[in-house]
Design a protein around this motif. Sequence first.
Motif, PDB file in Angstrom:
ATOM      1  N   ASN A   1      18.895  48.290  97.147  1.00 39.05           N
ATOM      2  CA  ASN A   1      18.097  47.654  95.755  1.00 39.05           C
ATOM      3  C   ASN A   1      19.322  47.633  94.759  1.00 39.05           C
ATOM      4  N   MET A   2      20.025  48.636  94.522  1.00 40.23           N
ATOM      5  CA  MET A   2      21.357  48.508  93.502  1.00 40.23           C
ATOM      6  C   MET A   2      22.126  47.205  93.857  1.00 40.23           C
ATOM      7  N   GLU A   3      22.791  47.131  95.334  1.00 38.52           N
ATOM      8  CA  GLU A   3      23.571  46.295  95.595  1.00 38.52           C
ATOM      9  C   GLU A   3      22.859  44.881  95.355  1.00 38.52           C
ATOM     10  N   LYS A   4      21.619  44.840  95.628  1.00 37.99           N
ATOM     11  CA  LYS A   4      20.969  43.410  95.508  1.00 37.99           C
ATOM     12  C   LYS A   4      20.775  43.096  93.863  1.00 37.99           C
ATOM     13  N   LEU A   5      20.697  44.202  93.068  1.00 33.90           N
ATOM     14  CA  LEU A   5      20.714  44.065  91.716  1.00 33.90           C
ATOM     15  C   LEU A   5      22.195  43.516  91.046  1.00 33.90           C
ATOM     16  N   LEU A   6      23.645  44.057  91.740  1.00 34.34           N
ATOM     17  CA  LEU A   6      24.527  43.514  91.298  1.00 34.34           C
ATOM     18  C   LEU A   6      24.743  42.234  92.010  1.00 34.34           C
ATOM     19  N   VAL A   7      24.249  41.636  93.073  1.00 38.21           N
ATOM     20  CA  VAL A   7      24.307  40.254  93.413  1.00 38.21           C
ATOM     21  C   VAL A   7      23.613  39.323  92.323  1.00 38.21           C
ATOM     22  N   LEU A   8      22.529  39.817  92.081  1.00 38.33           N
ATOM     23  CA  LEU A   8      21.645  39.073  90.940  1.00 38.33           C
ATOM     24  C   LEU A   8      22.552  38.950  89.538  1.00 38.33           C
ATOM     25  N   ASN A   9      23.314  39.983  89.355  1.00 31.30           N
ATOM     26  CA  ASN A   9      24.061  40.022  88.293  1.00 31.30           C
ATOM     27  C   ASN A   9      25.056  39.030  88.149  1.00 31.30           C
ATOM     28  N   ILE A  10      25.662  38.862  89.484  1.00 35.04           N
ATOM     29  CA  ILE A  10      26.883  38.115  89.770  1.00 35.04           C
ATOM     30  C   ILE A  10      26.262  36.451  89.341  1.00 35.04           C
ATOM     31  N   ALA A  11      24.964  36.227  90.083  1.00 37.60           N
ATOM     32  CA  ALA A  11      24.365  34.958  89.914  1.00 37.60           C
ATOM     33  C   ALA A  11      24.055  34.547  88.642  1.00 37.60           C
ATOM     34  N   ARG A  12      23.514  35.572  87.634  1.00 38.27           N
ATOM     35  CA  ARG A  12      23.285  35.583  86.449  1.00 38.27           C
ATOM     36  C   ARG A  12      24.850  35.279  85.483  1.00 38.27           C
ATOM     37  N   ARG A  13      25.742  35.581  85.777  1.00 39.77           N
ATOM     38  CA  ARG A  13      26.982  35.388  85.169  1.00 39.77           C
ATOM     39  C   ARG A  13      27.416  33.867  85.607  1.00 39.77           C
ATOM     40  N   LEU A  14      27.117  33.487  86.632  1.00 39.86           N
ATOM     41  CA  LEU A  14      27.872  32.329  87.242  1.00 39.86           C
ATOM     42  C   LEU A  14      26.761  31.163  86.788  1.00 39.86           C
ATOM     43  N   ASP A  15      25.571  31.499  86.584  1.00 43.13           N
ATOM     44  CA  ASP A  15      24.615  30.642  85.935  1.00 43.13           C
ATOM     45  C   ASP A  15      25.041  30.344  84.604  1.00 43.13           C
ATOM     46  N   SER A  16      25.150  31.400  83.840  1.00 45.39           N
ATOM     47  CA  SER A  16      25.671  31.048  82.446  1.00 45.39           C
ATOM     48  C   SER A  16      26.952  30.623  82.115  1.00 45.39           C
ATOM     49  N   ILE A  17      27.740  30.511  83.122  1.00 43.00           N
ATOM     50  CA  ILE A  17      29.142  29.840  82.948  1.00 43.00           C
ATOM     51  C   ILE A  17      28.812  28.107  83.386  1.00 43.00           C
ATOM     52  N   GLU A  18      27.852  27.816  84.239  1.00 42.26           N
ATOM     53  CA  GLU A  18      27.441  26.387  84.407  1.00 42.26           C
ATOM     54  C   GLU A  18      26.745  25.889  83.188  1.00 42.26           C
ATOM     55  N   ASN A  19      26.112  26.719  82.599  1.00 43.38           N
ATOM     56  CA  ASN A  19      25.320  26.332  81.403  1.00 43.38           C
ATOM     57  C   ASN A  19      25.858  26.235  80.050  1.00 43.38           C
ATOM     58  N   ASN A  20      27.162  26.760  80.178  1.00 48.01           N
ATOM     59  CA  ASN A  20      28.201  26.710  79.002  1.00 48.01           C
ATOM     60  C   ASN A  20      29.380  26.448  79.352  1.00 48.01           C
ATOM     61  N   PHE A  21      29.385  25.426  80.073  1.00 45.13           N
ATOM     62  CA  PHE A  21      30.920  25.169  80.721  1.00 45.13           C
ATOM     63  C   PHE A  21      32.061  24.861  79.872  1.00 45.13           C
ATOM     64  N   SER A  22      31.571  24.282  78.700  1.00 45.01           N
ATOM     65  CA  SER A  22      32.563  23.658  77.723  1.00 45.01           C
ATOM     66  C   SER A  22      32.953  24.632  77.127  1.00 45.01           C
ATOM     67  N   GLU A  23      32.519  26.017  76.930  1.00 49.67           N
ATOM     68  CA  GLU A  23      32.971  26.962  75.927  1.00 49.67           C
ATOM     69  C   GLU A  23      34.156  27.836  76.997  1.00 49.67           C
ATOM     70  N   TYR A  24      35.401  27.617  76.983  1.00 50.33           N
ATOM     71  CA  TYR A  24      36.457  28.055  78.003  1.00 50.33           C
ATOM     72  C   TYR A  24      36.596  29.411  77.975  1.00 50.33           C
ATOM     73  N   GLU A  25      36.894  29.989  76.629  1.00 55.02           N
ATOM     74  CA  GLU A  25      37.060  31.452  76.513  1.00 55.02           C
ATOM     75  C   GLU A  25      35.969  32.280  77.079  1.00 55.02           C
ATOM     76  N   THR A  26      34.750  31.860  76.742  1.00 53.54           N
ATOM     77  CA  THR A  26      33.366  32.770  76.793  1.00 53.54           C
ATOM     78  C   THR A  26      33.261  32.656  78.604  1.00 53.54           C
ATOM     79  N   THR A  27      33.509  31.280  79.049  1.00 53.58           N
ATOM     80  CA  THR A  27      33.063  31.248  80.566  1.00 53.58           C
ATOM     81  C   THR A  27      34.273  32.136  81.199  1.00 53.58           C
ATOM     82  N   LYS A  28      35.338  32.199  80.744  1.00 51.92           N
ATOM     83  CA  LYS A  28      36.414  32.893  81.540  1.00 51.92           C
ATOM     84  C   LYS A  28      36.339  34.556  81.529  1.00 51.92           C
TER      85      LYS A  28
END
Length: 251
Positions: free
Chosen positions: A95-122
Amino acid sequence: MKKFSVLFFITFFIINALSIHGVEAYSYGDPNEEKVAEVYKEMLVKLDENPPNFTAAKKSYESVQEEIDMHMGPEPSKLILKNLADEDKQALTDNMEKLLVLNIARRLDSIENNFSEYETTKRLLAKGFATYEALSPKVEAEHPENNKKIRADFDEALQALGNPGLFGVGKKEASLDSFKQNKDEILDTLKTEFKIKSLDVGHFSESATESNAGGKKDWTDVSNIRNWIPLILIAAVIIAVVIFVVRRRRK
């Protein structure tokens, strides 16, 4: 006059070279660590003790529980705390491994939703990659080809963010479509690897700014001495040129 022209072009070349060096250095930057991933590694160490130290593992998890509940809802914590109470090492690890996968998805979703903010998305991508680094040993041990593929997809995702350059120098256009493709490939591989049916990460904030709290943009951080070195070198060259020209005129 001819010598002055030569010195002028030398100065221009040095300034241009320093600028390009500053903006073309593609890297993940300093991810400032992903706390959830660090806690996962701490918990693994505690669980590998003989006997497993569930009390210490719980204490480690509780240090990030508030953040997890805020971004992913209470369900992951309920399940993980139950595993800790039951002293079920295998279920807890899974379950901790699955939590980390969810965290990766969360980060990638945030990048997509804020794609124009280069420094932040990086920075968000760096945090996502830091999370994967914690999972990487298991993926490498079981399916090394998947580990290689995920790392390549992260590298391509970084390139897809583009680069705004510095004063227009070294600018590279971003590609949201390319990023989405890399994102989907990363998450699909992780879902297969960790046997996850859905990556519903709950009601986390879509604002990418939270990952930048307390952080500073690499090239605008005036407290970082490294960022002053190019300016000092440029100033030194300009001063040297001025002194040389003044002395030549006096002669």
